[in-house]
Scaffold this active site. Structure first.
Site, PDB file in Angstrom:
ATOM      1  N   SER A 241     -29.102  78.004  76.076  1.00  0.00           N
ATOM      2  CA  SER A 241     -29.689  76.822  75.440  1.00  0.00           C
ATOM      3  C   SER A 241     -28.941  76.574  74.138  1.00  0.00           C
ATOM      4  O   SER A 241     -28.242  77.449  73.623  1.00  0.00           O
ATOM      5  CB  SER A 241     -31.179  77.050  75.157  1.00  0.00           C
ATOM      6  OG  SER A 241     -31.330  78.048  74.148  1.00  0.00           O
TER       7      SER A 241
ATOM      8  N   ASP B   7     -27.658  74.957  79.013  1.00  0.00           N
ATOM      9  CA  ASP B   7     -28.982  74.623  79.545  1.00  0.00           C
ATOM     10  C   ASP B   7     -29.628  73.547  78.667  1.00  0.00           C
ATOM     11  O   ASP B   7     -29.698  73.692  77.447  1.00  0.00           O
ATOM     12  CB  ASP B   7     -29.843  75.894  79.551  1.00  0.00           C
ATOM     13  CG  ASP B   7     -31.140  75.730  80.306  1.00  0.00           C
ATOM     14  OD1 ASP B   7     -31.215  74.850  81.187  1.00  0.00           O
ATOM     15  OD2 ASP B   7     -32.089  76.490  80.030  1.00  0.00           O
TER      16      ASP B   7
ATOM     17  N   GLU C 156     -30.585  65.606  84.706  1.00  0.00           N
ATOM     18  CA  GLU C 156     -32.035  65.740  84.923  1.00  0.00           C
ATOM     19  C   GLU C 156     -32.727  64.384  84.979  1.00  0.00           C
ATOM     20  O   GLU C 156     -32.393  63.473  84.233  1.00  0.00           O
ATOM     21  CB  GLU C 156     -32.669  66.583  83.811  1.00  0.00           C
ATOM     22  CG  GLU C 156     -34.169  66.798  84.020  1.00  0.00           C
ATOM     23  CD  GLU C 156     -34.792  67.731  82.995  1.00  0.00           C
ATOM     24  OE1 GLU C 156     -35.943  67.475  82.629  1.00  0.00           O
ATOM     25  OE2 GLU C 156     -34.134  68.698  82.576  1.00  0.00           O
TER      26      GLU C 156
ATOM     27  N   HIS D  68     -36.239  74.144  87.427  1.00  0.00           N
ATOM     28  CA  HIS D  68     -36.391  74.722  86.089  1.00  0.00           C
ATOM     29  C   HIS D  68     -37.769  75.376  86.001  1.00  0.00           C
ATOM     30  O   HIS D  68     -38.652  75.099  86.791  1.00  0.00           O
ATOM     31  CB  HIS D  68     -36.267  73.630  85.021  1.00  0.00           C
ATOM     32  CG  HIS D  68     -34.858  73.229  84.759  1.00  0.00           C
ATOM     33  ND1 HIS D  68     -34.222  73.467  83.560  1.00  0.00           N
ATOM     34  CD2 HIS D  68     -33.945  72.621  85.545  1.00  0.00           C
ATOM     35  CE1 HIS D  68     -32.986  73.009  83.625  1.00  0.00           C
ATOM     36  NE2 HIS D  68     -32.791  72.485  84.830  1.00  0.00           N
TER      37      HIS D  68
END
Length: 287
Positions: free
Chosen positions: A49, A84, A135, A207
């Protein structure tokens, strides 16, 4: 050598299994996941991340650490280093730093802006052989301070994003980051089936893989999910093992305070957790 996640995920979708993305937070995390993947002949994706990248000293530091381990630990299974939930700027920075895969999360933008920015990232990443995840429909829970309620993506919007040339797609189907609450409604398989139908051969991403019941994981894989993200479960087992070590006073015995000894139980706990997930996902022996 780091590889794009594209080929491993196409192979996974065709083979009806999933590759785990295990988020890394430090050296112990990285080493535990890489060794477990090698021992079980499983492809693996290391997720970073933006917050974890900053914590570990920056994206170039992360790339250097991972590439060094691949060489020194003789890791021969396919390994992708993946951003991420990347912002637009974050995706560009990790591409420049040497990541082999990026996620651009434009789910909080209006669909037109998500499309525009995703196109740009795809063009930039693909020019360097880097795979791209996008996404649609924000994932619930908290991820680096961003809180979502577990939205369900629109299959038509999923197709629009899939058609931009991305390599794999994360679509919200009621999944959330972090611990699942007692009143969680479960995954929406009807919508997942429609998304899979709309996007064809595109590998799909789940996820918030920590805490989803095994049967739901298997059902999701049967409906096109080829990548499953795990972070919270590794954090929990690491914390539990470390707490136990200290509560038993082992840090007070001899040189038990040595960080290499202090972090060892957590390291071993992560290895066990990662192997269990690889068994569940069906990726063992698929490298």
């Amino acid at each position: 050598m780091l590889v794009s996640a594209k080929d491993m995920l196409i192979k996974a979708k065709q083979g009806h299994y999933a590759v785990g993305q295990f988020n890394i937070n430090n050296l112990e995390w990285t080493k535990a996941i890489l060794l477990t993947a090698q021992e079980n002949n499983s492809p693996v994706i290391l997720g970073v991340s933006e917050g974890a990248g900053k914590y570990m000293g920056g994206y170039k530091t992360v790339v250097g650490m991972v590439e060094g381990m691949l060489e020194e630990l003789n890791i021969t299974v396919p390994v992708a280093l993946h951003l991420d939930h990347g912002s637009y700027e974050g995706a560009k920075k990790t591409i420049a730093a040497g990541f082999s895969s990026v996620m651009f999360d434009g789910s909080h933008y209006p669909i037109e802006e998500n499309i525009e920015k995703t196109k740009e990232i795809v063009e930039l990443a693909h020019s360097k052989g880097i795979s791209v995840e996008a996404e649609v429909g924000a994932i619930g829970g908290e991820e680096d301070g961003v809180v979502g309620s577990g939205e369900v993506a629109d299959p038509a919007e999923c197709k629009q994003i899939a058609d931009l040339g991305i390599d794999f797609l994360a679509a919200g189907i009621g999944n959330i980051h972090g611990k699942y609450p007692a009143n969680w409604a479960g995954l929406n398989f009807e919508v997942l089936g429609k998304i899979n139908e709309a996007t064809g051969d595109m590998p799909l991403v789940l996820h918030g893989g920590s805490g989803i019941p095994d049967e739901m994981i298997k059902e999701a894989i049967s409906l096109g999910v080829a990548k499953i993200n795990v972070n919270t479960e590794c954090q929990l087992v690491f914390a539990d093992a470390t707490r136990k070590y200290i509560e038993e006073g082992k840090d007070q015995q001899g040189k038990g305070y040595d960080p290499r000894k202090l972090l060892a139980p957590g390291f071993e706990a992560i290895k066990v957790c990662v192997k269990e997930k690889m068994e569940l996902f069906g990726s063992i022996g698929q490298a």
